[in-house]
Design an enzyme around this catalytic site. Sequence first.
Site, PDB file in Angstrom:
ATOM      1  N   LYS A 212     -41.335  39.460 -95.826  1.00 38.44           N
ATOM      2  CA  LYS A 212     -42.167  38.420 -95.216  1.00 38.44           C
ATOM      3  C   LYS A 212     -42.220  37.176 -96.091  1.00 38.44           C
ATOM      4  O   LYS A 212     -42.081  36.038 -95.611  1.00 38.44           O
ATOM      5  CB  LYS A 212     -43.582  38.968 -94.990  1.00 38.44           C
ATOM      6  N   CYS A 266     -48.720  30.370 -93.395  1.00 40.13           N
ATOM      7  CA  CYS A 266     -47.573  31.133 -93.887  1.00 40.13           C
ATOM      8  C   CYS A 266     -46.695  30.324 -94.832  1.00 40.13           C
ATOM      9  O   CYS A 266     -46.654  30.572 -96.029  1.00 40.13           O
ATOM     10  CB  CYS A 266     -46.737  31.638 -92.709  1.00 40.13           C
TER      11      CYS A 266
END
Length: 420
Positions: A212, A266
């Site tokens: 991720k 993010c």
Amino acid sequence: MSFTTISVIGLGYIGLPTAAAFASRQKQVIGVDINQHAVDTINRGEIHIVEPALGNVVKMAVEGGFLRATTTPVEADAYLIAVPTPFKGDHDPDMAYVEAAAKSIAPVLKKGALVILESTSPVGATEQMAGWLAGMRPDLTFPQQAGEQADVNIAYCPERVLPGQVMVELIKNDRVIGGMTPVCSARASALYKIFLEGECVVTNSRTAEMCKLTENSFRDVNIAFANELSLICAEQGINVWELIRLANRHPRVNILQPGPGVGGHCIAVDPWFIVAQNPQQARLIRTAREVNDGKPHWVVDQVKAAVADCLAATDKRASEVKIACFGLAFKPNIDDLRESPAMGIAQSIARWHSGETLVVEPNIRQLPKKLDGLCTLAKLDAALAAADVLVMLVDHDEFKAIPGDAVHQRYVVDTKGVWR
């Protein structure tokens, strides 16, 4: 053990769509959030965030009795933790929300439960979460203690969805499944396959965590290249958007588009998790973050230059010059303001400028606290009519539809190339 009752901890931009996806498959879903307003809104069959297609799914799930929200965790077969993981002032990851979420579900855990961490986290976070749970429930065994025979299974499964397309990508995209053991991975895969049409790709928890972070760091580095190009082109008198269009005609070149910086929960955050754990090795990743974090300061300097040009060409005083900032969200067509460079730019302009600073953001109803009292939230037409300096920060569809003559003979700072 089948999954009859599923609990999602954190009902924000990821947690609520995830809860809705399970509920749409007629599973009993209990969403948990500390925000009473969010809980009350969801229990009315409404949503407290902007995300296309989500509202109808939540409405039907609540009306059908498959989704309810509460502020206190209850017993369930599976728990998915989707809470924020910001960074601290020194860019170290802040795991306080994950720790609080884990400790909130510990008292209601039962043998056979599955706990999944979805929050973007530094490498080792899943093992750390398992330690917190084990510390509070010595009557149960966990993967770090009993391996495949553990009473409670634990996995890390990051989301990889695009805001504005969450309800499509949540179902269609492949999912990385990082169990602490193969049994954990198998059970987590079975859970997601309740609604997932993409593939469950199995690995271990540490690799899934790093995956991720890697995905978003890769994007951050590529955006930094485009943003650095925009600075160079401005210095050289070159249209950066034309340059990128031409360069991308090369069959092996695909340069991204520059902007006012990088925002969101993010891309603007995750690379720092790698840097914090690997400061000597992550030199390129750190530099990319610094380039992207520096872009808003450059934009503000461009606005100051535009105001100076306006003052030189008119008989107005600085206090009479109106500046309109178009967009506050961190990307187009959403209401999410987290880590948005546009927010910081608008705030800096308003603090520096003695005249009025207008803000146009069609996806919010009131200004966030950090801008309240500094800026005026304005409608699109009113801002276009009143402003002397136009600052394009977010290319919402409404802004891209503005005709060229509406900005003619204005002083324009266009960070998105909409009015080029």
